[in-house]
Design an enzyme around this catalytic site. Structure first.
Site, PDB file in Angstrom:
ATOM      1  N   THR A   1      -5.475   1.878   9.730  1.00  0.00           N
ATOM      2  CA  THR A   1      -4.621   2.985  10.194  1.00  0.00           C
ATOM      3  C   THR A   1      -5.411   3.980  11.041  1.00  0.00           C
ATOM      4  O   THR A   1      -4.895   4.507  12.033  1.00  0.00           O
ATOM      5  CB  THR A   1      -3.950   3.689   8.994  1.00  0.00           C
TER       6      THR A   1
ATOM      7  N   ASP B   1      -5.782  -4.888   0.927  1.00  0.00           N
ATOM      8  CA  ASP B   1      -6.747  -5.080   2.018  1.00  0.00           C
ATOM      9  C   ASP B   1      -7.273  -6.518   2.029  1.00  0.00           C
ATOM     10  O   ASP B   1      -7.697  -7.015   3.066  1.00  0.00           O
ATOM     11  CB  ASP B   1      -7.972  -4.165   1.835  1.00  0.00           C
TER      12      ASP B   1
ATOM     13  N   ASP C   1      -0.196  -5.085   3.256  1.00  0.00           N
ATOM     14  CA  ASP C   1      -0.766  -3.921   3.937  1.00  0.00           C
ATOM     15  C   ASP C   1      -0.099  -3.878   5.310  1.00  0.00           C
ATOM     16  O   ASP C   1      -0.358  -4.719   6.167  1.00  0.00           O
ATOM     17  CB  ASP C   1      -2.289  -4.067   4.062  1.00  0.00           C
TER      18      ASP C   1
ATOM     19  N   GLU D   1       0.811  -1.224   0.000  1.00  0.00           N
ATOM     20  CA  GLU D   1       0.000   0.000   0.000  1.00  0.00           C
ATOM     21  C   GLU D   1       0.837   1.263   0.000  1.00  0.00           C
ATOM     22  O   GLU D   1       0.594   2.169  -0.787  1.00  0.00           O
ATOM     23  CB  GLU D   1      -0.945   0.048   1.219  1.00  0.00           C
TER      24      GLU D   1
ATOM     25  N   ILE E   1      -0.265  -1.862   7.893  1.00  0.00           N
ATOM     26  CA  ILE E   1      -1.273  -1.747   8.963  1.00  0.00           C
ATOM     27  C   ILE E   1      -2.621  -1.590   8.273  1.00  0.00           C
ATOM     28  O   ILE E   1      -2.857  -0.586   7.590  1.00  0.00           O
ATOM     29  CB  ILE E   1      -1.038  -0.527   9.887  1.00  0.00           C
ATOM     30  N   ASP E   2      -3.474  -2.579   8.394  1.00  0.00           N
ATOM     31  CA  ASP E   2      -4.838  -2.392   7.918  1.00  0.00           C
ATOM     32  C   ASP E   2      -5.635  -1.893   9.116  1.00  0.00           C
ATOM     33  O   ASP E   2      -5.684  -2.551  10.156  1.00  0.00           O
ATOM     34  CB  ASP E   2      -5.428  -3.704   7.371  1.00  0.00           C
TER      35      ASP E   2
HETATM   36  C1  IPD Z   1      -8.747   0.768   5.147  1.00  0.00           C
HETATM   37  C2  IPD Z   1      -9.518  -0.140   6.076  1.00  0.00           C
HETATM   38  C3  IPD Z   1     -10.964   0.265   6.104  1.00  0.00           C
HETATM   39  C4  IPD Z   1     -11.588   0.304   4.712  1.00  0.00           C
HETATM   40  C5  IPD Z   1     -10.770   1.184   3.775  1.00  0.00           C
HETATM   41  C6  IPD Z   1      -9.311   0.735   3.762  1.00  0.00           C
HETATM   42  P1  IPD Z   1      -6.150   1.164   5.726  1.00  0.00           P
HETATM   43  O1  IPD Z   1      -7.382   0.330   5.079  1.00  0.00           O
HETATM   44  O2  IPD Z   1      -9.429  -1.484   5.676  1.00  0.00           O
HETATM   45  O3  IPD Z   1     -11.712  -0.642   6.885  1.00  0.00           O
HETATM   46  O4  IPD Z   1     -12.899   0.813   4.802  1.00  0.00           O
HETATM   47  O5  IPD Z   1     -11.305   1.125   2.466  1.00  0.00           O
HETATM   48  O6  IPD Z   1      -8.577   1.593   2.932  1.00  0.00           O
HETATM   49  O7  IPD Z   1      -6.016   2.437   4.932  1.00  0.00           O
HETATM   50  O8  IPD Z   1      -6.460   1.402   7.160  1.00  0.00           O
HETATM   51  O9  IPD Z   1      -5.011   0.248   5.491  1.00  0.00           O
HETATM   52 CA    CA Z   2      -5.913  -1.453   4.251  1.00  0.00          CA
HETATM   53 CA    CA Z   3      -2.833   0.216   5.458  1.00  0.00          CA
HETATM   54 CA    CA Z   4      -4.436   3.527   4.036  1.00  0.00          CA
END
Ligand code: IPD
Ligand code: CA
Ligand code: CA
Ligand code: CA
Length: 283
Positions: free
Chosen positions: A99, A228, A94, A74, A96-97
């Site tokens: 963030t 994701d 990813d 990402e 940190i999913d």
């Molecule tokens: C997000 C999270 C969130 C989702 C967003 C993603 P991130 O990833 O998974 O739940 O609704 O579309 O972008 O940016 O925290 O890695």
């Molecule tokens: Ca993510």
């Molecule tokens: Ca992320």
């Molecule tokens: Ca992100």
């Protein structure tokens, strides 16, 4: 199940070691929040120094061990750049999913490392370093939480289901008012169809994990990226779950949307209730 590559087990073992090290980094930063928060496209789209450091650490470690492998991460994909997805062993990362959860100190975050070979999903590691829940799966070999097998529920109907339906607030913004209307009307339609409850955990990976371990019965989201979905997708499939495009057609890892469920019957019932749209935002 056959491995597509003779070294697949080694790929998985090296990745798992790196994810565990990355977990310590994220846990330290969570406990002592010193890492600088930066805004990407808007105030709903954040990145921290920890996201960047973890992604770099994972890619450095994996490319040192496997110099011919490719990466889709990402924080390394620069704004709008076309993602190159090839037959080579490819790590989809990813760091940190969740963030926003990380920045707000909500302990629902996941380090996600997925592996594809010949564009096929082969392995997934999803680690919440705060709760120390480690989910792992290799194609054909089952899905595990901290080493113990996990399985989806056997729920087949909406009215006995808890659904996860996230709007992805920055996606709603990116797509404008029409998109907001669609997201709202889809949630309304699920309520009218008699869903037992709604949840959303702020991390696509954790949403998918909740389906994988049978807590939640299905999850729909538009606007997601490959990073994701890749790692938790392997866990979900190996836990017996199903994955489709929300329209009910085949799932596409690069398609930016997902409908996953415990059973095909439930997935199809949900799909038939929703309004569908393509997701082709600028950013
Ligand atoms: C997000 C999270 C969130 C989702 C967003 C993603 P991130 O990833 O998974 O739940 O609704 O579309 O972008 O940016 O925290 O890695
Ligand atoms: Ca993510
Ligand atoms: Ca992320
Ligand atoms: Ca992100």
């Amino acid at each position: 199940a056959e491995f597509l590559h003779p070294d697949e087990q080694k790929f998985f073992d090296v990745a798992l070691g790196l994810v565990q090290t990355a977990g310590r980094l994220v846990r330290d930063a969570f406990d002592t929040p010193t890492s600088v928060v930066m805004i990407k496209s808007s105030s709903t789209d954040l990145v921290t120094e920890t996201d960047q450091a973890v992604e770099k650490m994972l890619i450095d470690g994996l490319s040192k061990a496997f110099p011919d492998h490719k990466f889709i991460g990402e924080e390394s994909v620069s704004g709008g750049a076309k993602i190159e997805f090839t037959d080579a062993p490819t790590w989809i990362i990813d760091p940190i999913d969740g963030t926003t959860n990380f920045v707000h100190r909500i302990p629902m975050i996941a380090i996600c490392v997925g592996l594809t070979i010949k564009k096929q999903l082969r392995a997934g590691i999803v680690f919440n370093p705060i709760t120390r829940e480690l989910y792992t799966a290799q194609t054909g070999r089952g899905a595990f939480k901290n080493g113990f097998p996990i399985h989806v529920s056997n729920n087949k109907t909406i009215n006995t289901s808890v659904l996860c339906a996230s709007m992805g607030i920055h996606n709603v913004k990116a797509m404008g008012g029409k998109w907001l209307e669609m997201a709202q009307s889809n949630i309304r339609k699920q309520i009218e169809a008699g869903v037992r409850g709604h949840r959303s955990f702020g991390s696509a990976a954790i949403n998918m994990i909740m389906v994988s371990q049978g807590c939640v019965d299905a999850y729909v989201e538009y606007g997601l990226h490959a990073w994701d979905m890749a790692a938790p997708a392997v866990v979900l499939l190996e836990a017996g779950g199903v994955m489709f495009d929300p329209s009910g057609s085949d799932f596409n890892l690069m398609g930016r949307k997902i409908l996953c469920a415990a059973t095909k019957e439930l997935a199809m019932e949900i799909s038939s209730k929703l309004t569908h749209a393509d997701f082709e935002p600028e950013a």
